[in-house]
Every structure is written in C-alpha cells, then in structure tokens.
Design a protein around this motif. Structure first.
Motif, PDB file in Angstrom:
ATOM      1  N   UNK A  34       1.499  12.920  -4.489  1.00 56.45           N
ATOM      2  CA  UNK A  34       0.632  13.428  -3.433  1.00 56.45           C
ATOM      3  C   UNK A  34      -0.041  12.228  -2.762  1.00 56.45           C
ATOM      4  N   UNK A  35      -0.562  12.389  -1.558  1.00 53.24           N
ATOM      5  CA  UNK A  35      -1.091  11.235  -0.807  1.00 53.24           C
ATOM      6  C   UNK A  35      -2.149  10.433  -1.554  1.00 53.24           C
ATOM      7  N   UNK A  36      -3.067  11.113  -2.246  1.00 56.47           N
ATOM      8  CA  UNK A  36      -4.148  10.376  -2.904  1.00 56.47           C
ATOM      9  C   UNK A  36      -3.623   9.541  -4.076  1.00 56.47           C
ATOM     10  N   UNK A  37      -2.454   9.908  -4.611  1.00 56.05           N
ATOM     11  CA  UNK A  37      -1.864   9.118  -5.683  1.00 56.05           C
ATOM     12  C   UNK A  37      -1.508   7.719  -5.186  1.00 56.05           C
ATOM     13  N   UNK A  38      -1.153   7.601  -3.926  1.00 57.19           N
ATOM     14  CA  UNK A  38      -0.836   6.283  -3.372  1.00 57.19           C
ATOM     15  C   UNK A  38      -2.103   5.445  -3.214  1.00 57.19           C
ATOM     16  N   UNK A  39      -3.223   6.093  -2.931  1.00 55.70           N
ATOM     17  CA  UNK A  39      -4.502   5.366  -2.891  1.00 55.70           C
ATOM     18  C   UNK A  39      -4.865   4.878  -4.294  1.00 55.70           C
ATOM     19  N   UNK A  40      -4.656   5.741  -5.305  1.00 53.91           N
ATOM     20  CA  UNK A  40      -4.895   5.331  -6.688  1.00 53.91           C
ATOM     21  C   UNK A  40      -3.974   4.168  -7.065  1.00 53.91           C
ATOM     22  N   UNK A  41      -2.727   4.244  -6.625  1.00 56.57           N
ATOM     23  CA  UNK A  41      -1.759   3.193  -6.949  1.00 56.57           C
ATOM     24  C   UNK A  41      -2.168   1.879  -6.292  1.00 56.57           C
ATOM     25  N   UNK A  42      -2.601   1.948  -5.053  1.00 56.61           N
ATOM     26  CA  UNK A  42      -3.098   0.762  -4.338  1.00 56.61           C
ATOM     27  C   UNK A  42      -4.200   0.078  -5.144  1.00 56.61           C
ATOM     28  N   UNK A  43      -5.195   0.876  -5.570  1.00 56.61           N
ATOM     29  CA  UNK A  43      -6.347   0.316  -6.282  1.00 56.61           C
ATOM     30  C   UNK A  43      -5.954  -0.235  -7.642  1.00 56.61           C
ATOM     31  N   UNK A  44      -5.140   0.515  -8.376  1.00 50.17           N
ATOM     32  CA  UNK A  44      -4.755   0.105  -9.718  1.00 50.17           C
ATOM     33  C   UNK A  44      -3.913  -1.163  -9.696  1.00 50.17           C
ATOM     34  N   UNK A  45      -2.927  -1.216  -8.818  1.00 48.05           N
ATOM     35  CA  UNK A  45      -2.034  -2.376  -8.760  1.00 48.05           C
ATOM     36  C   UNK A  45      -2.771  -3.612  -8.249  1.00 48.05           C
ATOM     37  N   UNK A  46      -3.692  -3.413  -7.313  1.00 50.22           N
ATOM     38  CA  UNK A  46      -4.476  -4.539  -6.804  1.00 50.22           C
ATOM     39  C   UNK A  46      -5.395  -5.088  -7.890  1.00 50.22           C
ATOM     40  N   UNK A  47      -5.986  -4.193  -8.668  1.00 49.07           N
ATOM     41  CA  UNK A  47      -6.886  -4.640  -9.734  1.00 49.07           C
ATOM     42  C   UNK A  47      -6.111  -5.346 -10.847  1.00 49.07           C
ATOM     43  N   UNK A  48      -4.916  -4.846 -11.152  1.00 46.48           N
ATOM     44  CA  UNK A  48      -4.083  -5.495 -12.170  1.00 46.48           C
ATOM     45  C   UNK A  48      -3.735  -6.921 -11.767  1.00 46.48           C
ATOM     46  N   UNK A  49      -3.505  -7.113 -10.477  1.00 43.85           N
ATOM     47  CA  UNK A  49      -3.087  -8.438 -10.013  1.00 43.85           C
ATOM     48  C   UNK A  49      -4.255  -9.394  -9.815  1.00 43.85           C
ATOM     49  N   UNK A  50      -5.382  -8.881  -9.313  1.00 45.36           N
ATOM     50  CA  UNK A  50      -6.491  -9.764  -8.948  1.00 45.36           C
ATOM     51  C   UNK A  50      -7.641  -9.760  -9.939  1.00 45.36           C
ATOM     52  N   UNK A  51      -7.900  -8.603 -10.565  1.00 42.88           N
ATOM     53  CA  UNK A  51      -9.051  -8.484 -11.443  1.00 42.88           C
ATOM     54  C   UNK A  51     -10.372  -8.482 -10.703  1.00 42.88           C
ATOM     55  N   UNK A  52     -10.336  -8.383  -9.379  1.00 44.04           N
ATOM     56  CA  UNK A  52     -11.550  -8.460  -8.565  1.00 44.04           C
ATOM     57  C   UNK A  52     -12.036  -7.048  -8.243  1.00 44.04           C
ATOM     58  N   UNK A  53     -12.900  -6.525  -9.100  1.00 44.87           N
ATOM     59  CA  UNK A  53     -13.376  -5.151  -8.948  1.00 44.87           C
ATOM     60  C   UNK A  53     -14.180  -4.969  -7.669  1.00 44.87           C
ATOM     61  N   UNK A  54     -15.003  -5.961  -7.341  1.00 45.35           N
ATOM     62  CA  UNK A  54     -15.849  -5.851  -6.152  1.00 45.35           C
ATOM     63  C   UNK A  54     -15.002  -5.782  -4.888  1.00 45.35           C
ATOM     64  N   UNK A  55     -13.935  -6.556  -4.826  1.00 43.90           N
ATOM     65  CA  UNK A  55     -13.061  -6.527  -3.646  1.00 43.90           C
ATOM     66  C   UNK A  55     -12.374  -5.169  -3.522  1.00 43.90           C
ATOM     67  N   UNK A  56     -11.933  -4.621  -4.655  1.00 40.82           N
ATOM     68  CA  UNK A  56     -11.291  -3.306  -4.634  1.00 40.82           C
ATOM     69  C   UNK A  56     -12.279  -2.248  -4.155  1.00 40.82           C
ATOM     70  N   UNK A  57     -13.525  -2.353  -4.591  1.00 39.77           N
ATOM     71  CA  UNK A  57     -14.562  -1.425  -4.136  1.00 39.77           C
ATOM     72  C   UNK A  57     -14.694  -1.465  -2.615  1.00 39.77           C
TER      73      UNK A  57
END
Length: 307
Positions: free
Chosen positions: A248-271
C-alpha cells in the motif's frame, strides 16, 4: 447470577439485535465473570471496582491480548449499566477500569530488494497496460519511495508553483514542496531516478490531462488521481513486479524511512524528511532498524547462536 446474565443475553439478542458472533463473545465474557465471582466468592450484584481490576489483571496474566480484555470489560460494563437502569446495582464497578494498552504494531516496510524491484519494474507490451499510465505509476513509486511522501501530499502536487497549489516539484532545484499534516509545508530532495521518471511522465501527461486540470497526477479520465485509484494501481504494479507482500502507498513511506535510517543512522534527518513534528514519532523506525541488525547478526556472526 445466572438469571441476571441470561436475561441480559436475551436483551442483547432481542432488543439490541446483536449478531450471533457478537453474542457468543459476550456470552464467553459473562462466563469468565461468573467463574471469577464464584472463585472469590462474591455475588454478581456485589462486585466492586477492586474485584474487576484484579480480574482484568488476571486475564492479562493468563496471556489474553489487550484487545480481547477490552472486549470482556466492555461486555461487563454493559451488563452492569443494564442492571443499574433497573436499580439492581448502586454503581457500575467496571467504569474507570481499562484494558492494558496494546503495543503499537511496527510499521511494515519492504525489504530493499523488493522496494527496488517495484521501482525498477517496467511492464512490457504483454501486460496490456497503457504506456501513459505505466509511466505515471512509475513516477508515483519513485516519489513515494524516493521522497517518503504521504499519499495526500503526492496527489496534491500540481504541475507548477502557484498561490493555489498545495504542492509542486521544482525539477531544476530537484526539490518537492508539499503540504503535509497540519497544513505544514516542507521541502524534500528529489533523487535522480525520480526526476527521470518525472520527465517521462511529463512528456505523456498532456495526452491524459484535461486542459484546465492543474494536478500533476491524473487518472485516465484526465482529472486528479484519487487515493483509492492510487492504491489500486500500486497493488497491480506490485503483483506484476513479483512482490509477494500486499503493498500500500504508506508502506513505501515506511520503506523510505527505514532504509534511509539503516544507511545513515541519522534519526534527526529522517524526522525532517518525513515531516514529523515530534522525533518520538520517528523513533519507531529505530525499532525496525534494530530488527534488521538483529537478523544480520543472527545470520552472520559465529557467536550468534542465541536460541
């Protein structure tokens, strides 16, 4: 006790006209109440708040899920409310007693390979699709997964910036300007893949869109795409791409956030990229990230035999 419960069940069936399945759940809840009262022992009409609190705690200790406990308490509360209307009990002992809070489920994110397969999928002629719609859907996936946009933010995008536009994309600056929750505006960088998909869709959009339609994403009728249409097309694309998970569409938003956090570890930027007002909302993705790290550890480390 049995008489009060039996009469109340008749009331629920005849006057309230509850469905058979609901009646069965209520009958099971009343059976639990009867057993608790007999064990204590206490008469049904003499049950006090401290009894109900103890019994709710016992249900929790027995492993009953918070939602199931809430259903039991709701049934009990209705019984005592009904007895109270006839003056048979002085107070409702279930009022103020709440079930334990259920743990919030983790947002579901696609594995990286499945997200990439969905984004990279290009249906062939054998799929029988309209190339214009396929170009539109590809662009939508790139923006949802590549920018972490909400559905409302995406379908609110217009072709160009204006005072009436809820959002737009500045291709020259590689930036999406969107109107998020609480009418808060934010700007999100747009990646090269999304820009390329946007260019392709822009070349074909005029063949579908009505002359006076400002929406960036339109349906085959030429008007602004609706959330339900978007969900339907995304589901179709996921099946074509061989993604087994219901997407569903929101799953792609979750995927964006999760994959970005896995790669960068920058929680504030993801926020900031997600547009969360409070960082505690974003912290749920750290739990997803820890789950990913745990799987890597279990699969790769020689000392990972923890079970």
């Amino acid at each position: 006790m049995e008489d009060d419960i039996s009469r109340h069940l008749v009331h629920l069936e005849v006057e309230r006209r509850l469905a058979p399945r609901t009646l069965a759940m209520y009958a099971e809840a009343f059976e639990r109440l009867r057993r608790f009262a007999e064990t204590h022992p206490v008469a049904l009409r003499e049950v006090q708040v401290h009894h109900v609190r103890r019994w709710a705690a016992q249900l929790h200790g027995q492993g009953l899920a918070p939602r199931s406990i809430a259903i039991v308490l709701s049934a009990w509360r209705g019984l005592y409310r009904w007895l109270g209307r006839d003056g048979l009990v002085p107070l409702n002992p279930v009022d103020g007693v709440r079930a334990p809070k259920a743990a919030k489920p983790l947002p579901k994110a696609l594995p990286v390979d499945q997200a990439m397969a969905l984004a990279d999928h290009h249906p062939g002629a054998d799929d029988g699709g309209d190339p214009r719609l396929e170009a539109r859907d590809h662009c939508i996936v790139e923006l949802l997964y590549g920018c972490g946009l909400r559905v409302g933010e995406l379908i609110g995008l217009d072709v160009g910036a204006s005072s009436q536009a809820a959002g737009w994309i500045d291709a020259a600056d590689a930036t999406a300007h969107v109107l998020g929750k609480g009418s808060k505006r934010r700007s999100v960088p747009v990646g090269a893949a999304a820009l390329k998909a946007l260019q392709r869709w822009g070349e074909l959009r005029g063949e579908l869109a009505k002359a006076d339609e400002p929406a960036l994403f339109v349906s085959n009728r030429g008007t602004r795409l609706t959330p339900s249409q978007l969900r339907s097309r995304l589901k179709r694309r996921a099946i074509q791409a061989g993604v087994s998970t219901h997407v569903h569409p929101h799953m792609l938003r979750h995927s964006f956030a999760s994959h970005l956090l896995q790669s960068s570890g920058d929680l504030r930027a993801v926020q900031e990229l997600l547009g969360h007002a409070n960082i505690t909302t974003t912290q749920v993705y750290t739990r997803l990230d820890f789950g990913h790290l745990s799987k890597v550890y279990d699969a790769a480390h020689p000392r990972a035999k923890r079970k």
